[in-house]
Design a protein around this motif. Structure first.
Motif, short mmCIF file in Angstrom:
data_model
loop_
_atom_site.label_atom_id
_atom_site.label_comp_id
_atom_site.label_asym_id
_atom_site.label_seq_id
_atom_site.Cartn_x
_atom_site.Cartn_y
_atom_site.Cartn_z
N ASN A 203 -8.62 -4.98 -2.77
CA ASN A 203 -9.84 -5.06 -1.98
C ASN A 203 -9.60 -5.99 -0.79
OD1 ASN A 203 -12.40 -4.52 -1.26
ND2 ASN A 203 -13.37 -5.64 -2.94
N GLU A 204 -8.77 -5.54 0.13
CA GLU A 204 -8.36 -6.36 1.28
C GLU A 204 -9.60 -6.78 2.07
OE1 GLU A 204 -5.27 -7.21 2.01
OE2 GLU A 204 -3.93 -5.71 1.13
N ILE A 205 -9.62 -8.04 2.51
CA ILE A 205 -10.77 -8.52 3.28
C ILE A 205 -10.76 -7.90 4.68
CG2 ILE A 205 -11.91 -10.57 4.22
CD1 ILE A 205 -10.46 -12.15 1.95
N ARG A 213 -2.66 -1.23 6.55
CA ARG A 213 -3.27 -2.01 5.47
C ARG A 213 -4.53 -1.29 5.01
NH1 ARG A 213 -2.22 -6.81 4.01
NH2 ARG A 213 -1.32 -7.45 6.00
N THR A 214 -4.47 -0.76 3.79
CA THR A 214 -5.61 -0.01 3.26
C THR A 214 -5.96 -0.58 1.89
OG1 THR A 214 -4.03 1.56 2.37
CG2 THR A 214 -5.02 2.12 4.47
N ARG A 215 -7.08 -0.13 1.38
CA ARG A 215 -7.50 -0.66 0.07
C ARG A 215 -6.91 0.14 -1.08
NH1 ARG A 215 -12.85 -1.88 2.93
NH2 ARG A 215 -12.66 -4.11 3.28
N GLU A 216 -6.54 1.36 -0.78
CA GLU A 216 -5.86 2.21 -1.77
C GLU A 216 -4.57 2.65 -1.12
OE1 GLU A 216 -8.15 5.58 -3.12
OE2 GLU A 216 -6.36 6.63 -3.77
N PHE A 217 -3.45 2.40 -1.76
CA PHE A 217 -2.17 2.78 -1.15
C PHE A 217 -1.17 3.08 -2.26
CE2 PHE A 217 -0.17 -1.36 -1.96
CZ PHE A 217 -1.29 -2.18 -2.09
N GLU A 218 0.01 3.53 -1.83
CA GLU A 218 1.03 3.84 -2.83
C GLU A 218 2.23 2.92 -2.67
OE1 GLU A 218 2.01 8.07 -4.65
OE2 GLU A 218 1.13 8.24 -2.68
N LEU A 294 7.38 -4.40 6.01
CA LEU A 294 7.50 -3.01 5.57
C LEU A 294 7.76 -2.99 4.06
CD1 LEU A 294 8.04 0.05 5.99
CD2 LEU A 294 10.32 -0.55 6.76
N MET A 295 8.59 -3.93 3.63
CA MET A 295 8.86 -4.05 2.19
C MET A 295 9.28 -5.47 1.86
SD MET A 295 12.35 -2.09 0.96
CE MET A 295 12.46 -2.43 -0.80
N GLY A 296 9.08 -5.86 0.60
CA GLY A 296 9.50 -7.20 0.16
C GLY A 296 10.55 -7.05 -0.92
N ILE A 297 11.54 -7.95 -0.93
CA ILE A 297 12.56 -7.92 -1.98
C ILE A 297 12.63 -9.33 -2.57
CG2 ILE A 297 14.97 -7.36 -2.55
CD1 ILE A 297 14.67 -5.89 0.40
N PRO A 334 12.66 -4.91 -5.48
CA PRO A 334 12.48 -4.27 -4.17
C PRO A 334 11.16 -3.48 -4.21
CG PRO A 334 14.58 -3.66 -5.21
CD PRO A 334 13.70 -4.23 -6.27
N SER A 335 10.24 -3.85 -3.33
CA SER A 335 8.90 -3.24 -3.37
C SER A 335 8.48 -2.76 -1.99
CB SER A 335 7.92 -4.29 -3.90
OG SER A 335 6.61 -3.88 -3.69
N ALA A 336 8.30 -1.44 -1.88
CA ALA A 336 7.96 -0.87 -0.57
C ALA A 336 6.65 -0.11 -0.66
CB ALA A 336 9.06 0.08 -0.10
N GLY A 337 5.91 -0.08 0.44
CA GLY A 337 4.69 0.72 0.51
C GLY A 337 5.03 2.10 1.05
P1 ATP Z 1 0.95 -8.22 3.10
O1 ATP Z 1 1.53 -9.60 3.32
O2 ATP Z 1 1.15 -7.27 4.25
O3 ATP Z 1 -0.45 -8.24 2.55
P2 ATP Z 1 2.16 -8.33 0.54
O4 ATP Z 1 3.26 -9.32 0.78
O5 ATP Z 1 0.93 -8.73 -0.14
O6 ATP Z 1 1.80 -7.59 1.93
P3 ATP Z 1 3.50 -7.02 -1.56
O7 ATP Z 1 2.60 -7.53 -2.60
O8 ATP Z 1 4.87 -7.60 -1.42
O9 ATP Z 1 2.76 -7.07 -0.16
O10 ATP Z 1 3.56 -5.44 -1.72
C1 ATP Z 1 4.75 -4.70 -1.49
C2 ATP Z 1 4.57 -3.66 -0.41
O11 ATP Z 1 3.39 -2.88 -0.63
C3 ATP Z 1 4.38 -4.23 0.99
O12 ATP Z 1 5.62 -4.55 1.58
C4 ATP Z 1 3.69 -3.09 1.70
O13 ATP Z 1 4.63 -2.13 2.14
C5 ATP Z 1 2.83 -2.47 0.61
N1 ATP Z 1 1.45 -2.95 0.72
C6 ATP Z 1 0.93 -4.10 0.25
N2 ATP Z 1 -0.38 -4.19 0.53
C7 ATP Z 1 -0.71 -3.04 1.19
C8 ATP Z 1 -1.93 -2.52 1.74
N3 ATP Z 1 -3.06 -3.17 1.63
N4 ATP Z 1 -1.88 -1.32 2.36
C9 ATP Z 1 -0.73 -0.63 2.46
N5 ATP Z 1 0.45 -1.06 1.96
C10 ATP Z 1 0.46 -2.25 1.33
#
Ligand code: ATP
Length: 488
Positions: A203-205, A213-218, A294-297, A334-337
């Motif tokens: 539930n992003e502010i 940045r969306t509230r529902e994503f994959e 884009l992604m966090g590792i 490794p976590s990517a959206g």
């Molecule tokens: P951010 O700092 O942008 O909020 P985060 O560090 O909270 O991201 P992680 O928890 O590391 O993100 O999530 C792993 C990946 O999931 C992110 O690198 C991104 O690609 C994706 N992701 C996270 N939040 C969102 C969102 N609200 N909408 C779309 N993709 C997202």
């Protein structure tokens, strides 16, 4: 970004959710071409990381989980963003992002004239910096309060606290709670990884910037478990594998089309690291909104498995045969959206070019990602034999690839339409192909293939179409195969 949003809507990639009702905040629907592109991204990721690697396995955990999962993972207590409210217009902002947008100011030095000032800048007339609400310019902001980003819901027919649970804010926890199931059923030795693709909800502010940045994503996530007692190349195994995954992930994005200059690695500083992380590096992409994650590792150490062991009372360990002891594996994540990756691939592929004095919009998508692989176009839609042949080609090729037939415009316009959605190849059936039966001609049984990127055209016998596309979609370059055929 405006060009991408408009192309996405116009050409059936991405629509705003519930648009006929005015839209649902920051939710997006993938249209006929968007869903193909998204599935292609997920398919190549799964193929490269699960199917082709002997040390990886897949999982599909449920979105709704036992509520204690989120207590153990730390999400109930810590998955929060600081939030401030405007006392006047009631808008809500993330406290740490409030100075990242332009702000409205009624300037006392100019009799209260209204200005919109760039993010973080002072007013050039009176010199003050922003303290009030950036949107209405009038209201005081409340002190920051912590706001939990998890969506609450109720499991079962009674809406009471005992049945409270959450939509998962990440797919990772589904992997941790299944660690022992996978270990016992699949009998793997460390190191091994478990991969999962699935929806996550936050539930992003301040969501926004299209699908960024969306509230529902994959998410496409991997938990790669390593033995902390082992060393590889003289380094602790977790550090070695962390480095490997960073390099692999960077290479993966490059392989499918993101340019070198639009990618960079950003190490988290010590004061920014999550409490469980030993080291985290983000792959950042130069999005139309600027450099962003884009992604966090992350190297999450043994935090998650230990937490779930503590809260569930079950041992989540691995028996090290060599050392004859139980260890709690360390994990590299490794976590990517998926949606963010899709936005990056779209942004990198989008070009506006000039061809013979005319603008051509082209998506130079990697062929494996392109939503449509081939378009079959009849040069004359009134000639029944041309149309029949074109349909037959579409039917045949669509056994292997996503292929469309289109006869709704003149050929030049049909080519432009396919360029705009990134279709790598067009096949055109013309009079030469079928000949003129009235004159007793049987045609040359050849069609024209046009390459999206070079716009070159070659003439290919019908019976060689399948093998040729198999080569091209198997990794051969246009330059490498086109020479075998005559130019059109
Ligand atoms: P951010 O700092 O942008 O909020 P985060 O560090 O909270 O991201 P992680 O928890 O590391 O993100 O999530 C792993 C990946 O999931 C992110 O690198 C991104 O690609 C994706 N992701 C996270 N939040 C969102 C969102 N609200 N909408 C779309 N993709 C997202």
């Amino acid at each position: 970004m405006d060009a991408l949003v408009s192309l996405s809507k116009r050409r059936g990639f991405i629509f705003q959710s519930s648009e006929i009702y005015g839209g649902a905040g920051s939710c997006w629907d993938y249209g006929p071409l968007g869903v193909e592109l998204k599935q292609n991204i997920k398919r190549v990721w799964w193929r490269d990381y699960v199917q082709r690697r002997p040390d990886m396995m897949g999982l599909d955990a449920s979105i709704l989980m036992h509520p204690t999962v989120w207590k153990a993972s730390g999400h109930v207590d810590n998955f929060t963003d600081p939030m401030v409210d405007c006392l006047e217009c009631r808008r809500r902002f993330r406290a740490d992002k409030v100075d990242e947008t332009p702000w409205v100011h009624y300037c006392p030095a100019t009799k209260g004239n209204k200005f919109t000032i760039s993010a973080g800048e002072p007013c050039s007339h009176c010199g003050v910096t922003r303290t009030l609400c950036p949107e209405c310019g009038k209201g005081e902001l409340t002190p920051p309060r912590q706001f939990n980003l998890m969506f609450k819901t109720f499991m079962g027919p009674v809406e009471e606290d005992a049945s409270l649970t959450y939509l998962r804010p990440e797919t990772a926890q589904g992997i941790f709670v299944n660690f022992d199931n996978v270990l016992q059923s699949m009998r793997r030795k460390l190191p091994f990884g478990i991969a999962q693709i699935g929806k996550a909800f936050r539930n992003e502010i301040t969501p926004g910037n299209f699908i960024f940045r969306t509230r529902e994503f994959e998410q496409m996530e991997i938990e790669f478990f390593v033995n902390p007692l082992e060393t590889v190349d003289g380094r602790p195994a977790d550090e070695y594998w962390h480095e490997r995954w960073i390099e692999d992930s960077m290479a993966w994005f490059r392989r499918y089309g993101l340019s070198e200059e639009n990618l960079r690695l950003r190490e988290h500083a010590a004061d920014e690291l999550a409490h469980y992380a030993k080291r985290t590096a983000d792959i950042e992409y130069h999005f139309p909104i600027g450099w962003s994650e884009l992604m966090g590792i992350a190297n999450r150490t043994d935090f998650d498995l230990k937490q779930h062991a503590k809260f569930s009372g079950k041992a989540l360990t691995y028996f090290d045969e060599e050392r004859k002891e139980h260890v709690v594996p360390y994990v590299i994540e490794p976590s990517a959206g998926v949606d963010r990756a899709l936005l990056a691939f779209l942004a990198d592929a989008y070009r506006e070019e000039e061809v013979r004095g005319e603008k051509r919009v082209v998506l130079r998508l990697h062929p494996e990602l392109a939503p449509l692989k081939v378009a079959v176009l009849p040069l004359l839609k009134k000639r029944e034999d041309i149309v029949r042949t074109a349909h037959a080609i579409r039917d045949e090729l669509s056994k292997d690839w996503t292929v469309v037939y289109d006869d709704t415009a003149a050929i030049g316009r049909l080519y432009r339409r396919q360029d705009e959605v990134g279709t790598p190849y067009c096949v055109t059936v013309d009079v030469q192909t079928v000949g003129d039966p009235a004159k007793g001609e049987i045609g040359d049984r050849k069609v024209t293939i046009r390459d999206r990127d070079s716009m070159e055209q070659i003439r290919v016998p019908l019976d060689q179409l399948g093998p040729l596309f198999r080569e091209l979609f198997g990794g051969a370059t246009w330059g490498g195969v086109a020479g075998r055929f005559g130019a059109n």
